[in-house]
Each structure stands twice: as structure tokens, then as C-alpha cells.
Design a protein around this motif. Structure first.
Motif, PDB file in Angstrom:
ATOM      1  N   THR A  36      14.214  86.176  91.902  1.00  0.00           N
ATOM      2  CA  THR A  36      14.447  87.606  91.781  1.00  0.00           C
ATOM      3  C   THR A  36      15.939  87.815  91.949  1.00  0.00           C
ATOM      4  O   THR A  36      16.669  86.884  92.309  1.00  0.00           O
ATOM      5  CB  THR A  36      13.647  88.416  92.829  1.00  0.00           C
ATOM      6  OG1 THR A  36      13.657  89.803  92.460  1.00  0.00           O
ATOM      7  CG2 THR A  36      14.233  88.256  94.227  1.00  0.00           C
TER       8      THR A  36
ATOM      9  N   TYR B  96      14.170  84.518  98.889  1.00  0.00           N
ATOM     10  CA  TYR B  96      13.137  85.312  98.220  1.00  0.00           C
ATOM     11  C   TYR B  96      11.767  84.699  98.493  1.00  0.00           C
ATOM     12  O   TYR B  96      11.606  83.478  98.539  1.00  0.00           O
ATOM     13  CB  TYR B  96      13.401  85.349  96.716  1.00  0.00           C
ATOM     14  CG  TYR B  96      12.265  85.952  95.934  1.00  0.00           C
ATOM     15  CD1 TYR B  96      11.885  87.275  96.137  1.00  0.00           C
ATOM     16  CD2 TYR B  96      11.555  85.189  95.008  1.00  0.00           C
ATOM     17  CE1 TYR B  96      10.828  87.833  95.435  1.00  0.00           C
ATOM     18  CE2 TYR B  96      10.511  85.740  94.295  1.00  0.00           C
ATOM     19  CZ  TYR B  96      10.147  87.058  94.518  1.00  0.00           C
ATOM     20  OH  TYR B  96       9.094  87.602  93.811  1.00  0.00           O
TER      21      TYR B  96
ATOM     22  N   THR C 244       7.656  85.343  97.141  1.00  0.00           N
ATOM     23  CA  THR C 244       6.686  86.092  96.341  1.00  0.00           C
ATOM     24  C   THR C 244       5.678  86.731  97.296  1.00  0.00           C
ATOM     25  O   THR C 244       5.517  86.277  98.439  1.00  0.00           O
ATOM     26  CB  THR C 244       5.929  85.163  95.373  1.00  0.00           C
ATOM     27  OG1 THR C 244       5.180  84.217  96.140  1.00  0.00           O
ATOM     28  CG2 THR C 244       6.877  84.457  94.408  1.00  0.00           C
TER      29      THR C 244
END
Length: 192
Positions: free
Chosen positions: A90, A119, A121
């Protein structure tokens, strides 16, 4: 900034913070309320150094020059800070990168950060929550706005003090796991 060789402790003062920024080219985001007052005229280059024990990758790059973010560098940072479990990326919030870089500069170290988590998920975050309960339900990691970091040469207390001196986001101290959480959310601190 003064340091004591015998204990390895670092005492942060306003003068020390200002000196650290005057001595380095790394500065924090002008958009960050608490930190930008320290940093006006602090330099024209920002740099980040990290490695990942999970992937074996490392980065040492200038990501901001003369008032502008370097897009290819940000793309590399996005990839580096990916969720390694799902290989998903991202856009990492530049404010988080700036907080990490400014904190690193305040500690006056050459050692790169060990990135434990960038990051995540939603799937990874849910898995971590089910295993330990330590991950927040609406974690800023899922928005690319947080990082969990470690340095061999600095304690959790020293790293957290540097991040808190930025007055620019959240700082979590995790003594048992030996890492500091830094994010660009509201200014706050906690011990996990």
C-alpha cells in the motif's frame, strides 16, 4: 543531545533536539504540528535506513529532496514495508516515514532500523489479533500509517523518547518484545 557511555542512556532536551536536527540533513514533515517548529530550515534532504529480518531486504535511501518527495524512492519504501505474509503493498503515509526518519536522526545512530511490521492486510491483522490480542482491531498498520521498529544500539525507552520528541503521532513502547511502534495518528503514547 547528551549520552552516557556507562549506561547507554540518552537524555533528550529541547537544545539536544535542535542540535540533532541542525547537525543532520534529515527533517520531519512540515505538516506535523509538533515537530515542524523544530525543523524549519533543518535541511533539504530526508533519508531512511531499514532492514527486514523476514525478507532479508534492506534500504538506505534519500526519499525527499528540496521540498519534494522522490516518487521512485517512495515506491521502494512501499514495497519494502509491504505485508510480507501476503506480499501486499500500500502507499505508506509519508508522515510516518518522516517521523521514523526524524526519530532516527534524533538518536544519532548509523544503524538501520529493524522493521518488524509495516503495512498489514486486514487478513494479517486479524490473524495477529487472534494469536496475541496485541494488534488493534482498527490498526493504523492496515492504512500504511504505522511501523514497529527496533534498534540494537538503543533501548525501547530511548527510541520512544526520540519519537515522542517529534510530538507528531502515536508512540507505543513494547518492552517485553523490544520494539517501538510509531505512527502518524493522533499524538499519544502507551506501553504494551
Amino acid at each position: 543531545m547528551t549520552s552516557s557511555r556507562s549506561t547507554g542512556a540518552v537524555r533528550l532536551t529541547r537544545r539536544g533536539v535542535l542540535s540533532a536536527f541542525a547537525a543532520t540533513a534529515v527533517t520531519a514533515a512540515p505538516a506535523q504540528a509538533g515537530i515542524f517548529g523544530f525543523l524549519r530550515g533543518g535541511g533539504d534532504v530526508r533519508r531512511i535506513k531499514m532492514y527486514s529480518g523476514r525478507t532479508g531486504e534492506s534500504i538506505d535511501m534519500i526519499y525527499w529532496v528540496d521540498g519534494k518527495y522522490v516518487k521512485p524512492a517512495l515506491k521502494e519504501i512501499n514495497h519494502f514495508m509491504r505485508d510480507w505474509r501476503d506480499n501486499a503493498t500500500t502507499n505508506i503515509d509519508t508522515r510516518t516515514i518522516d517521523i521514523m526518519a526524524a526519530s532516527h536522526a534524533l538518536m544519532d545512530v548509523d544503524e538501520p532500523y529493524l522493521l518488524l511490521s509495516g503495512y498489514r492486510t486486514p487478513h494479517t491483522n486479524a490473524m495477529l489479533r487472534s494469536r496475541s490480542g496485541g494488534a488493534a482491531r482498527n490498526s493504523l498498520h492496515m492504512k500504511g500509517q504505522a511501523a514497529d521498529l527496533r534498534l540494537k544500539s538503543r533501548s525501547v525507552k530511548q527510541m520512544a523518547a526520540a519519537a515522542q520528541a517529534c510530538s507528531a503521532g502515536g508512540v507505543g513502547k513494547y518492552y517485553r518484545s523490544n520494539f517501538v511502534h510509531m505512527d502518524c495518528g493522533p499524538t499519544r503514547s502507551w506501553t504494551g
